[in-house]
Write an enzyme that holds these catalytic residues in place. Structure first.
Site, PDB file in Angstrom:
ATOM      1  N   ASP A 167      -2.398   1.492  -4.911  1.00  0.00           N
ATOM      2  CA  ASP A 167      -3.700   1.740  -4.296  1.00  0.00           C
ATOM      3  C   ASP A 167      -4.727   0.760  -4.854  1.00  0.00           C
ATOM      4  O   ASP A 167      -4.445  -0.021  -5.772  1.00  0.00           O
ATOM      5  CB  ASP A 167      -4.145   3.187  -4.527  1.00  0.00           C
ATOM      6  CG  ASP A 167      -4.169   3.569  -5.993  1.00  0.00           C
ATOM      7  OD1 ASP A 167      -4.471   2.691  -6.845  1.00  0.00           O
ATOM      8  OD2 ASP A 167      -3.893   4.745  -6.317  1.00  0.00           O
ATOM      9  N   HIS A 193       0.809  -1.219   0.000  1.00  0.00           N
ATOM     10  CA  HIS A 193       0.000   0.000   0.000  1.00  0.00           C
ATOM     11  C   HIS A 193       0.842   1.269   0.000  1.00  0.00           C
ATOM     12  O   HIS A 193       0.293   2.374  -0.081  1.00  0.00           O
ATOM     13  CB  HIS A 193      -0.931   0.006   1.218  1.00  0.00           C
ATOM     14  CG  HIS A 193      -2.295   0.525   0.911  1.00  0.00           C
ATOM     15  ND1 HIS A 193      -2.560   1.351  -0.166  1.00  0.00           N
ATOM     16  CD2 HIS A 193      -3.491   0.349   1.534  1.00  0.00           C
ATOM     17  CE1 HIS A 193      -3.834   1.667  -0.195  1.00  0.00           C
ATOM     18  NE2 HIS A 193      -4.433   1.058   0.834  1.00  0.00           N
TER      19      HIS A 193
END
Length: 435
Positions: A409, A405
């Site tokens: 995304d 992350h």
């Protein structure tokens, strides 16, 4: 006698575990004959004999740790003098004149008068009794293979069983007698509560070494330093299964086993064009993203040595048949624990086919420094509605992605997964993008 030193295996490895000896002390060996298998924290390595000869000593036993540049085994090279045990002095035998032939040594006149009498039985002991109990000529417990197997079956250490054979050799009768007398339970119970002794025997301790130790460290590091997020999807692979079935005989004619994995890999390499960040790296200081030119797809293999992730290099440039060849080669090598270090390095994105073992969903941990991994669940035949809203039987496969992350995304991995899914649900569309 020469000593074979454990060579520098590279990758900064300073020690390894002895997994299996293919020879025993006294065995004759040929040049390049496999002698021992050792496990590094990368893979299983087979060490061969440097020259023909005879093994005289095994310095490191199975399950023990061998150090680089330390003796691994001793041997006498073929053609060299092999000093065996000293020959016994022959007894006096009648010669042609009817007199006894004198054995070498002091004459009767030279010997002290107290030695002229016949020796008393209490003063003479056979070699077996004079030998150190339980010790052979190299400090090992002499045990025949069948007896060693019996010891393993009863979880006994040869050190614990008094040997009555020559040079302390442990015989089958010794093991049986030891068990009849109570074995390790009664002997360990001396001064210890019987309940405590029983509870200790229920616990089996195994050191964490080799590939499993490395996996433990890397999984902890990846899980604690990379912020993971999961993304799941269902893929209809009905058409893919049909295509594989048609191509399977053609691949077998080329000597290649065609599984679904090459399709997964090839589709993934094509989908990377849609989202190249899935095939990228984050710099150590987290200040740069490095986009990699080659798509090297790793596949998790459940081997006897632990979890290995070899990778197929340059999937984007390979034909489906070439990818299938590499998948077969790497799978066979990994399951045997003999995959090379070159095949384990350089992966850019990974696949874990948990469905091969029956799992439907999984939450995989990223194989750092990669930034994404997908876990493929089992394929199930499930009812679905077609375009005319009729219920039809379709092959549905579940997949679960884990992404880093820090640079990926949800929207990015969703678009990437949609492109990958499109190639798998309509496998003929891959033909439009093959270079």
């Amino acid at each position: 006698m020469s000593d074979f030193m454990l060579p520098d295996i590279g990758e900064g490895i300073v020690e390894c575990e002895v997994v299996e000896w293919h020879v025993a002390e006294g065995d004759v060996i040929e040049e390049d004959q496999p002698v021992v298998e050792v496990m590094t924290d990368k893979a299983l390595v087979e060490i061969t004999a440097p020259e023909a000869g005879r093994v005289t000593r095994l310095y490191v036993q199975k399950g023990e740790i061998a150090k680089v540049h330390a003796p691994l085994f001793g041997y006498v090279a073929e053609g060299e003098a092999d000093e065996g045990p000293p020959e016994a002095v022959p007894e006096a035998t009648p010669d042609d004149t009817g007199t006894a032939a004198q054995a070498p040594g002091p004459t009767v006149d030279q010997a002290p008068s107290r030695d002229r009498r016949a020796p008393d039985a209490s003063e003479v002991a056979p070699d077996e009794e004079r030998a150190e109990p339980g010790r052979g000529p190299y400090g090992r417990i002499p045990v025949a293979p069948a007896v060693r197997r019996l010891l393993r079956e009863h979880d006994l250490d040869p050190e614990a069983v008094p040997g009555s054979g020559r040079q302390g050799r442990v015989l089958k009768e010794d093991v049986l007698r030891y068990l009849e007398e109570g074995g390790p339970v009664e002997r360990a119970a001396e001064g210890i509560a019987a309940a405590d002794a029983g509870s200790r025997q229920e616990i089996r301790v195994e050191p964490l070494r080799g590939v499993r130790a490395v996996m433990a460290r890397r999984m902890v590091e990846a899980a604690s330093t990379i912020p993971h997020f999961q993304y799941g999807e269902e893929i209809d692979v009905t058409e893919l299964l049909a295509l594989r079935q048609r191509l399977k005989p053609l691949a077998e004619a080329e000597g290649v086993r065609l599984t679904l994995m090459p399709f997964f890999m090839k589709a993934m390499a094509l989908a990377v064009r849609e989202a190249p960040i899935l095939n990228a790296r984050l710099s150590d200081d987290e200040s740069e993203i490095h986009y990699l030119a080659s798509v090297n797809v790793g596949m998790a293999v459940d081997s006897r040595a632990g979890l290995l992730v070899p990778n197929v290099k340059g999937v984007e440039h390979r034909s489906l048949l070439s990818v299938a060849e590499e998948v077969g080669r790497l799978t066979e090598a990994a399951r045997a624990g003999k995959v090379s270090q070159a095949d384990l390095k350089g992966g850019t994105i990974s696949i874990s086919n948990i469905g091969a073992l029956g799992g439907t969903y999984a939450a995989p941990i990223i194989n750092a420094p990669e930034v994404a991994i997908v876990a493929i669940g089992k394929t199930q035949w499930l009812p679905r509605f077609d375009a005319e809203e009729r219920v039809v039987k379709r092959a549905i496969m579940t997949v679960t992605w884990a992404g880093d992350h820090r640079i990926i995304d949800g929207g990015t991995i969703a678009r990437f997964c949609n492109a990958w899914k499109g190639f798998l649900e309509g496998p003929e569309t891959m033909l439009l993008h093959l270079g």
